[in-house]
Design a protein around this motif. Sequence first.
Motif, short mmCIF file in Angstrom:
data_model
loop_
_atom_site.label_atom_id
_atom_site.label_comp_id
_atom_site.label_asym_id
_atom_site.label_seq_id
_atom_site.Cartn_x
_atom_site.Cartn_y
_atom_site.Cartn_z
N LEU A 1 29.11 50.16 28.98
CA LEU A 1 28.17 50.91 29.80
C LEU A 1 27.49 49.98 30.81
O LEU A 1 27.02 48.90 30.46
CB LEU A 1 27.12 51.58 28.93
CG LEU A 1 26.04 52.40 29.66
CD1 LEU A 1 26.67 53.62 30.35
CD2 LEU A 1 24.95 52.84 28.69
N PHE A 2 27.46 50.39 32.09
CA PHE A 2 26.80 49.64 33.16
C PHE A 2 25.70 50.53 33.75
O PHE A 2 25.96 51.69 34.09
CB PHE A 2 27.79 49.25 34.25
CG PHE A 2 28.85 48.28 33.81
CD1 PHE A 2 28.66 46.90 33.95
CD2 PHE A 2 30.03 48.74 33.23
CE1 PHE A 2 29.63 46.00 33.53
CE2 PHE A 2 31.02 47.86 32.81
CZ PHE A 2 30.81 46.48 32.96
N GLU A 3 24.50 49.97 33.89
CA GLU A 3 23.38 50.73 34.41
C GLU A 3 22.83 50.13 35.70
O GLU A 3 22.87 48.92 35.90
CB GLU A 3 22.24 50.79 33.39
CG GLU A 3 22.53 51.64 32.17
CD GLU A 3 21.33 51.69 31.22
OE1 GLU A 3 20.41 50.84 31.39
OE2 GLU A 3 21.32 52.55 30.33
N ASP A 4 22.32 51.01 36.58
CA ASP A 4 21.65 50.60 37.80
C ASP A 4 20.28 50.05 37.37
O ASP A 4 19.49 50.76 36.74
CB ASP A 4 21.46 51.83 38.71
CG ASP A 4 20.80 51.50 40.05
OD1 ASP A 4 20.27 50.39 40.18
OD2 ASP A 4 20.82 52.37 40.95
N SER A 5 20.02 48.79 37.69
CA SER A 5 18.77 48.17 37.26
C SER A 5 17.53 48.85 37.85
O SER A 5 16.44 48.77 37.29
CB SER A 5 18.76 46.68 37.64
OG SER A 5 18.91 46.52 39.04
N ALA B 1 19.15 55.99 35.02
CA ALA B 1 19.88 57.26 34.93
C ALA B 1 21.21 57.18 35.67
O ALA B 1 22.11 57.98 35.41
CB ALA B 1 19.03 58.39 35.49
N ASN B 2 21.36 56.19 36.57
CA ASN B 2 22.62 55.99 37.29
C ASN B 2 23.43 55.00 36.47
O ASN B 2 23.01 53.86 36.26
CB ASN B 2 22.37 55.41 38.69
CG ASN B 2 21.52 56.32 39.57
OD1 ASN B 2 21.42 57.53 39.33
ND2 ASN B 2 20.89 55.75 40.58
N ASN B 3 24.58 55.43 36.00
CA ASN B 3 25.38 54.55 35.16
C ASN B 3 26.85 54.87 35.19
O ASN B 3 27.27 55.93 35.65
CB ASN B 3 24.86 54.60 33.71
CG ASN B 3 24.80 56.02 33.18
OD1 ASN B 3 25.82 56.69 33.03
ND2 ASN B 3 23.60 56.51 32.89
N VAL B 4 27.63 53.93 34.71
CA VAL B 4 29.08 54.07 34.57
C VAL B 4 29.42 53.67 33.15
O VAL B 4 29.08 52.58 32.71
CB VAL B 4 29.84 53.16 35.56
CG1 VAL B 4 31.35 53.21 35.27
CG2 VAL B 4 29.58 53.57 37.00
N GLY B 5 30.09 54.56 32.44
CA GLY B 5 30.42 54.25 31.05
C GLY B 5 31.80 54.73 30.66
O GLY B 5 32.35 55.67 31.25
N VAL B 6 32.36 54.07 29.68
CA VAL B 6 33.69 54.44 29.17
C VAL B 6 33.61 54.57 27.65
O VAL B 6 32.97 53.76 26.96
CB VAL B 6 34.74 53.37 29.52
CG1 VAL B 6 36.09 53.74 28.91
CG2 VAL B 6 34.86 53.25 31.05
#
Length: 270
Positions: free
Chosen positions: A141-145, A149-154
């Motif tokens: 999971l990658f989050e906008d610092s 709430a903005n993120n990319v996950g697998v």
Amino acid sequence: MAFCGISLPSSNQHHPHFLIVQNLSSAPSSLPPKTPRPPLSSSPVSVTTITTSSSSLSSSSYSNVKCSERLPVGVDRRIFNLSIVGLLLSIDEPFTKFLFFSKALASQVLELDRYTDSKEGFTVLVPSSWIKVDKAGATVLFEDSNKKANNVGVVVSPTRISSLGEFGTPQFVADKLIQAERRKESTKEAEVISFSERAGHAGLQVYEFEYKVDSTRGGLKRVFSAAFVTSKKLYLLNITHSDGLENPLDMERRMILEQVLHSFDAVPST
């Protein structure tokens, strides 16, 4: 980040100088009679010049006529230049807004880096400025610092089928995703925007979806998802981004998120 589960068995101006070329034959009758002049020679014609600096008349040669004739051109150029300035002044406000808007977009541009998990067997582009975090239920999971709430996950999970086609069409799977979203207590509304299918690595069948969700947690959000099945594993990518009325998802950011979506693919696991 909340992942959706799947159970599987996008005027006139006064010039300072001007010329009057007098026609002697048309002079007023009140003027004294003129002494006849010899025929004109081939020498340059004389003209009378009136200037604002003197009330006397002076004779000028042809070269001065040429010089004087250039004056209106200069004035015209000044008028033309003033017209340009006027045009720029008339559009100053919207032009300023355009520059501000461009700078705002430039500040929001995301650079992408490729993330590959050779162990689980997948690869995807992610915003380089987003931070990798640990979260239960997510493989990565990658989050906008600036906005978590903005993120990319697998999420990678086992399944009994060999491809998504065995489970159903892109529309069928999209319906399953929306049903899973609507079952959440925090969801107020969920709607599918689009769904499609593309070929991944070695012809792998990949489904892509776009939908929006309004929830009590995070408000309006836009979600891009992609899924594929290989090696008896289900791979699900979720890209979540805020899309509220006060701060809607702009085209620049959307195009970048779509790049992330299309980059999700399988790689040979090690």
